[in-house]
Structures are given as C-alpha cells and as structure tokens.
Write a protein that holds these residues in place. Sequence first.
Motif, PDB file in Angstrom:
ATOM      1  N   ARG A  91       0.816  -1.220   0.000  1.00 39.70           N
ATOM      2  CA  ARG A  91       0.000   0.000   0.000  1.00 39.70           C
ATOM      3  C   ARG A  91       0.845   1.263   0.000  1.00 39.70           C
ATOM      4  O   ARG A  91       0.368   2.324  -0.418  1.00 39.70           O
ATOM      5  CB  ARG A  91      -0.925   0.011   1.219  1.00 39.70           C
ATOM      6  N   SER A  92       2.072   1.151   0.460  1.00 43.47           N
ATOM      7  CA  SER A  92       2.933   2.342   0.528  1.00 43.47           C
ATOM      8  C   SER A  92       3.396   2.808  -0.854  1.00 43.47           C
ATOM      9  O   SER A  92       3.874   3.928  -1.000  1.00 43.47           O
ATOM     10  CB  SER A  92       4.157   2.059   1.407  1.00 43.47           C
ATOM     11  N   GLN A  93       3.224   1.960  -1.858  1.00 39.43           N
ATOM     12  CA  GLN A  93       3.642   2.321  -3.211  1.00 39.43           C
ATOM     13  C   GLN A  93       2.578   3.183  -3.894  1.00 39.43           C
ATOM     14  O   GLN A  93       1.391   3.117  -3.562  1.00 39.43           O
ATOM     15  CB  GLN A  93       3.872   1.060  -4.049  1.00 39.43           C
ATOM     16  N   THR A  94       3.017   3.965  -4.863  1.00 36.24           N
ATOM     17  CA  THR A  94       2.069   4.748  -5.658  1.00 36.24           C
ATOM     18  C   THR A  94       1.371   3.823  -6.644  1.00 36.24           C
ATOM     19  O   THR A  94       1.841   2.704  -6.918  1.00 36.24           O
ATOM     20  CB  THR A  94       2.788   5.852  -6.427  1.00 36.24           C
ATOM     21  N   GLU A  95       0.243   4.267  -7.190  1.00 33.70           N
ATOM     22  CA  GLU A  95      -0.475   3.474  -8.182  1.00 33.70           C
ATOM     23  C   GLU A  95       0.401   3.199  -9.404  1.00 33.70           C
ATOM     24  O   GLU A  95       0.350   2.123 -10.001  1.00 33.70           O
ATOM     25  CB  GLU A  95      -1.766   4.176  -8.591  1.00 33.70           C
ATOM     26  N   GLU A  96       1.202   4.166  -9.759  1.00 32.54           N
ATOM     27  CA  GLU A  96       2.101   4.005 -10.907  1.00 32.54           C
ATOM     28  C   GLU A  96       3.137   2.916 -10.631  1.00 32.54           C
ATOM     29  O   GLU A  96       3.431   2.083 -11.498  1.00 32.54           O
ATOM     30  CB  GLU A  96       2.811   5.327 -11.211  1.00 32.54           C
ATOM     31  N   GLN A  97       3.680   2.903  -9.415  1.00 35.34           N
ATOM     32  CA  GLN A  97       4.648   1.876  -9.051  1.00 35.34           C
ATOM     33  C   GLN A  97       4.012   0.489  -9.062  1.00 35.34           C
ATOM     34  O   GLN A  97       4.625  -0.485  -9.521  1.00 35.34           O
ATOM     35  CB  GLN A  97       5.221   2.183  -7.663  1.00 35.34           C
ATOM     36  N   LYS A  98       2.788   0.400  -8.576  1.00 36.55           N
ATOM     37  CA  LYS A  98       2.084  -0.888  -8.564  1.00 36.55           C
ATOM     38  C   LYS A  98       1.858  -1.400  -9.981  1.00 36.55           C
ATOM     39  O   LYS A  98       2.071  -2.587 -10.262  1.00 36.55           O
ATOM     40  CB  LYS A  98       0.744  -0.746  -7.840  1.00 36.55           C
ATOM     41  N   GLU A  99       1.427  -0.521 -10.856  1.00 35.50           N
ATOM     42  CA  GLU A  99       1.165  -0.933 -12.239  1.00 35.50           C
ATOM     43  C   GLU A  99       2.446  -1.345 -12.953  1.00 35.50           C
ATOM     44  O   GLU A  99       2.452  -2.301 -13.739  1.00 35.50           O
ATOM     45  CB  GLU A  99       0.460   0.195 -13.001  1.00 35.50           C
ATOM     46  N   ARG A 100       3.539  -0.623 -12.672  1.00 35.40           N
ATOM     47  CA  ARG A 100       4.814  -0.989 -13.288  1.00 35.40           C
ATOM     48  C   ARG A 100       5.250  -2.379 -12.830  1.00 35.40           C
ATOM     49  O   ARG A 100       5.754  -3.178 -13.618  1.00 35.40           O
ATOM     50  CB  ARG A 100       5.897   0.034 -12.921  1.00 35.40           C
ATOM     51  N   TYR A 101       5.043  -2.643 -11.544  1.00 35.38           N
ATOM     52  CA  TYR A 101       5.405  -3.947 -11.007  1.00 35.38           C
ATOM     53  C   TYR A 101       4.563  -5.049 -11.647  1.00 35.38           C
ATOM     54  O   TYR A 101       5.079  -6.108 -12.038  1.00 35.38           O
ATOM     55  CB  TYR A 101       5.234  -3.958  -9.488  1.00 35.38           C
ATOM     56  N   LYS A 102       3.260  -4.816 -11.777  1.00 33.00           N
ATOM     57  CA  LYS A 102       2.378  -5.810 -12.399  1.00 33.00           C
ATOM     58  C   LYS A 102       2.768  -6.052 -13.855  1.00 33.00           C
ATOM     59  O   LYS A 102       2.766  -7.192 -14.339  1.00 33.00           O
ATOM     60  CB  LYS A 102       0.921  -5.356 -12.302  1.00 33.00           C
ATOM     61  N   ASP A 103       3.121  -4.990 -14.573  1.00 31.57           N
ATOM     62  CA  ASP A 103       3.557  -5.136 -15.966  1.00 31.57           C
ATOM     63  C   ASP A 103       4.850  -5.936 -16.053  1.00 31.57           C
ATOM     64  O   ASP A 103       5.039  -6.737 -16.982  1.00 31.57           O
ATOM     65  CB  ASP A 103       3.753  -3.759 -16.608  1.00 31.57           C
ATOM     66  N   SER A 104       5.740  -5.730 -15.081  1.00 35.19           N
ATOM     67  CA  SER A 104       7.005  -6.470 -15.086  1.00 35.19           C
ATOM     68  C   SER A 104       6.761  -7.964 -14.861  1.00 35.19           C
ATOM     69  O   SER A 104       7.489  -8.809 -15.406  1.00 35.19           O
ATOM     70  CB  SER A 104       7.955  -5.919 -14.015  1.00 35.19           C
ATOM     71  N   ILE A 105       5.739  -8.295 -14.062  1.00 35.17           N
ATOM     72  CA  ILE A 105       5.383  -9.697 -13.838  1.00 35.17           C
ATOM     73  C   ILE A 105       4.906 -10.332 -15.145  1.00 35.17           C
ATOM     74  O   ILE A 105       5.316 -11.441 -15.505  1.00 35.17           O
ATOM     75  CB  ILE A 105       4.306  -9.818 -12.752  1.00 35.17           C
ATOM     76  N   LYS A 106       4.038  -9.634 -15.849  1.00 34.42           N
ATOM     77  CA  LYS A 106       3.520 -10.154 -17.121  1.00 34.42           C
ATOM     78  C   LYS A 106       4.647 -10.417 -18.104  1.00 34.42           C
ATOM     79  O   LYS A 106       4.659 -11.426 -18.823  1.00 34.42           O
ATOM     80  CB  LYS A 106       2.499  -9.180 -17.705  1.00 34.42           C
ATOM     81  N   LEU A 107       5.605  -9.510 -18.124  1.00 33.70           N
ATOM     82  CA  LEU A 107       6.740  -9.652 -19.034  1.00 33.70           C
ATOM     83  C   LEU A 107       7.625 -10.816 -18.611  1.00 33.70           C
ATOM     84  O   LEU A 107       8.004 -11.661 -19.436  1.00 33.70           O
ATOM     85  CB  LEU A 107       7.553  -8.354 -19.057  1.00 33.70           C
ATOM     86  N   ALA A 108       7.927 -10.891 -17.328  1.00 34.01           N
ATOM     87  CA  ALA A 108       8.829 -11.935 -16.827  1.00 34.01           C
ATOM     88  C   ALA A 108       8.236 -13.329 -16.977  1.00 34.01           C
ATOM     89  O   ALA A 108       8.970 -14.300 -17.226  1.00 34.01           O
ATOM     90  CB  ALA A 108       9.166 -11.660 -15.361  1.00 34.01           C
ATOM     91  N   TYR A 109       6.906 -13.453 -16.834  1.00 29.60           N
ATOM     92  CA  TYR A 109       6.247 -14.758 -16.900  1.00 29.60           C
ATOM     93  C   TYR A 109       5.567 -15.007 -18.244  1.00 29.60           C
ATOM     94  O   TYR A 109       4.810 -15.969 -18.393  1.00 29.60           O
ATOM     95  CB  TYR A 109       5.234 -14.893 -15.761  1.00 29.60           C
ATOM     96  N   ASN A 110       5.846 -14.118 -19.198  1.00 29.24           N
ATOM     97  CA  ASN A 110       5.312 -14.272 -20.559  1.00 29.24           C
ATOM     98  C   ASN A 110       3.789 -14.394 -20.557  1.00 29.24           C
ATOM     99  O   ASN A 110       3.209 -15.253 -21.217  1.00 29.24           O
ATOM    100  CB  ASN A 110       5.942 -15.491 -21.244  1.00 29.24           C
ATOM    101  N   LEU A 111       3.150 -13.507 -19.803  1.00 27.88           N
ATOM    102  CA  LEU A 111       1.694 -13.513 -19.698  1.00 27.88           C
ATOM    103  C   LEU A 111       1.082 -12.543 -20.704  1.00 27.88           C
ATOM    104  O   LEU A 111       1.724 -11.562 -21.112  1.00 27.88           O
ATOM    105  CB  LEU A 111       1.270 -13.098 -18.285  1.00 27.88           C
ATOM    106  N   ASP A 112      -0.152 -12.807 -21.088  1.00 31.21           N
ATOM    107  CA  ASP A 112      -0.873 -11.896 -21.976  1.00 31.21           C
ATOM    108  C   ASP A 112      -1.066 -10.548 -21.280  1.00 31.21           C
ATOM    109  O   ASP A 112      -1.231 -10.491 -20.053  1.00 31.21           O
ATOM    110  CB  ASP A 112      -2.234 -12.506 -22.330  1.00 31.21           C
ATOM    111  N   THR A 113      -1.064  -9.493 -22.052  1.00 31.17           N
ATOM    112  CA  THR A 113      -1.194  -8.145 -21.471  1.00 31.17           C
ATOM    113  C   THR A 113      -2.548  -7.939 -20.798  1.00 31.17           C
ATOM    114  O   THR A 113      -2.693  -7.054 -19.951  1.00 31.17           O
ATOM    115  CB  THR A 113      -1.000  -7.070 -22.547  1.00 31.17           C
ATOM    116  N   THR A 114      -3.537  -8.757 -21.173  1.00 28.80           N
ATOM    117  CA  THR A 114      -4.872  -8.629 -20.567  1.00 28.80           C
ATOM    118  C   THR A 114      -4.986  -9.413 -19.254  1.00 28.80           C
ATOM    119  O   THR A 114      -5.992  -9.279 -18.549  1.00 28.80           O
ATOM    120  CB  THR A 114      -5.964  -9.117 -21.528  1.00 28.80           C
ATOM    121  N   GLU A 115      -3.992 -10.230 -18.941  1.00 27.16           N
ATOM    122  CA  GLU A 115      -4.028 -11.003 -17.705  1.00 27.16           C
ATOM    123  C   GLU A 115      -4.026 -10.066 -16.501  1.00 27.16           C
ATOM    124  O   GLU A 115      -3.333  -9.045 -16.481  1.00 27.16           O
ATOM    125  CB  GLU A 115      -2.814 -11.933 -17.630  1.00 27.16           C
TER     126      GLU A 115
END
Length: 317
Positions: A91-115
């Motif tokens: 919760r201490s992270q900004t919304e932008e930081q959270k979204e960047r982290y989630k995008d990095s997960i999708k990239l690292a795990y080869n997930l669809d962008t809609t996941e």
Amino acid sequence: MRILISLSLAGTIAFTACSQTSSYDHEKIDVIKDNNSSVLMDAAMLYQDKWSELAQPQFWKKIMRLSPDSCIINVASTRQIIAITSFAQWRSQTEEQKERYKDSIKLAYNLDTTERIYVTTGKNDFYRFSDVYPSLSKGVEAFERYNVDPWYAQAILLIESPGQLKKSSAGAYGAFQLMPAVARNQGLIVNKTVDERKDFDRSAYAASRLIRTICIPEARKIVQKHQLSYNEQDLWFRLLVLHVYHAGALNVAAAVDKIAPKKGGQELITALWQTTAANFGNNSQNYTQLALASQLILHELVHENSDYVHACMTNKE
C-alpha cells in the motif's frame, strides 16, 4: 455392517463393529481429541483424484492461514503465486509503481497483457478453523437427519462465516448464510422480531432442504442438458451443487452453457473457475476453490492434532 478402525498415534489398531446407520458411513471419520468425539466427512477423495494438487486450492490454503497484514501477489486466472509480501509495504507504493510492477510480472512470466495480477490479503482472521470445528459434527448429523448428503454441511460451514454469527453485506445470515427470502421459502421465520437463521438447527434444516429440493435437482438439470454422465456422490458433482447453492441455478447454468462441456469431472469445475457468465463472476468462481482448500486444511488439522482417527467403512455383503 459398519466397522470402526481406531488408529492410535502409536500405531495400535482396534476393530469395533456396529450397525450400519448411513449410506455415507464409508466417507466419515470419527475424531477423538481429549476424550471428545466428533464425526466428520473425510477428505480422501480430494487426494485420490488429485484435487489437492491443483494450484487454486493450494493458493487458498495459504490465504486462509495468512494474517491480514500480509498479501500474496498472484496471477488471477491460474492463482500462480508470484510473491508474498507485507500488505503495508504494498500500500505504501504509488499506483504508478504498482502498475509498473504488475507489468514487469507479465513480461517476466510471458503472460498476456490482458491477464490480471491480483494482490490478495491473508484471511486467517475470517477462516477460524478452531472456532468452526465444534459445529461441523452438528452439521453432519443434522443433514443426515434430514436425509441430505452431509458432505454439503461440512463444506458450507467451513467457508460461510465460519464459527461466526455475522450478517453479510447482502443480508445473508446464520451458520449457513441464508438470504431472508430463501430462508422463508425453506420454512424459517424471518421478520423484524424473529430470525430463525440464528438458530443452528433451524438454519441447518433450511439449508439441507434448499440443497435437497433445489440445488441438487437444478445441478441434475444442468448436467443432463449437456448429456454428461454423473454420480451424485462424485466430488465434481457435489462442487457443482455448491456453485448452485452460492450463485443460483440460472447463473451456474449460464456459465456451463458458455463452456459447453462434452464431459463432467474435474475439467468442468476447473473451467468454471475461469468462466464469467450472467452473474457468475469472481466470487462465484472462487467458491468451490475455497471449499476444497478448507477441506484440505481440516484434514491436516485432524490428523496432526487428534488422539485417534476412526475410519468408517461399509461392509457390503
């Protein structure tokens, strides 16, 4: 003939014969702890058919045992666990930081962008197994008394306001979390001065009647519409009935229609976990995942902490 097999921690085995009392005896275990006995439904079939190895029940097992100040970052569709972290830190992270982290997960795990990437907090403050445990045997006995599969009593009690008498935001109340109109339709008094949902036995009566007269028949209609072979004691059929209990027959039917299954079984239930239709959404998808996870936890607690476990078998001559 029903045979009780007493297994002590030391490995001693004793046999006691008694008269057969139920068609579900072969699924029961008689647990003795501190000289107190309680009859529960066994979780053996979860292991036999490898439901216990599925990612979703394993995920919810962790959530049920995790404190609310922690959270699990996971992939929504598969419940793959990415990380376990402090919820305050998240919760201490900004919304932008959270979204960047989630995008990095999708990239690292080869997930669809809609996941979707979920952050799910621990819920051991809600799933209080020590509090709900005393009611399980009462529920099993009540459902048998009303000629309804007692497996449903245990499954519902473990996940619907376990060990707590709270009213949901939607108005569901009692040990079996019945809505007012549903409770009235099943013979309970619910008005401004009297609410029989508070009474365990009356609530068990209404819930068992709901399952017997509506949920099981509607589940039958759903599988028969798609010409699926089934046995009402199969775990997958029981889980389908639970979905009807929670989400309503029309919503479950819409989801099954969308799947258009060619056969029943585990494949149909796991497909329901991924399917949205009508008002069958995320909470509905999770319902049987929670049921499986709670049964697995109960199984572990029973075998870790009990003095004796009696396995009940039916000897058919």
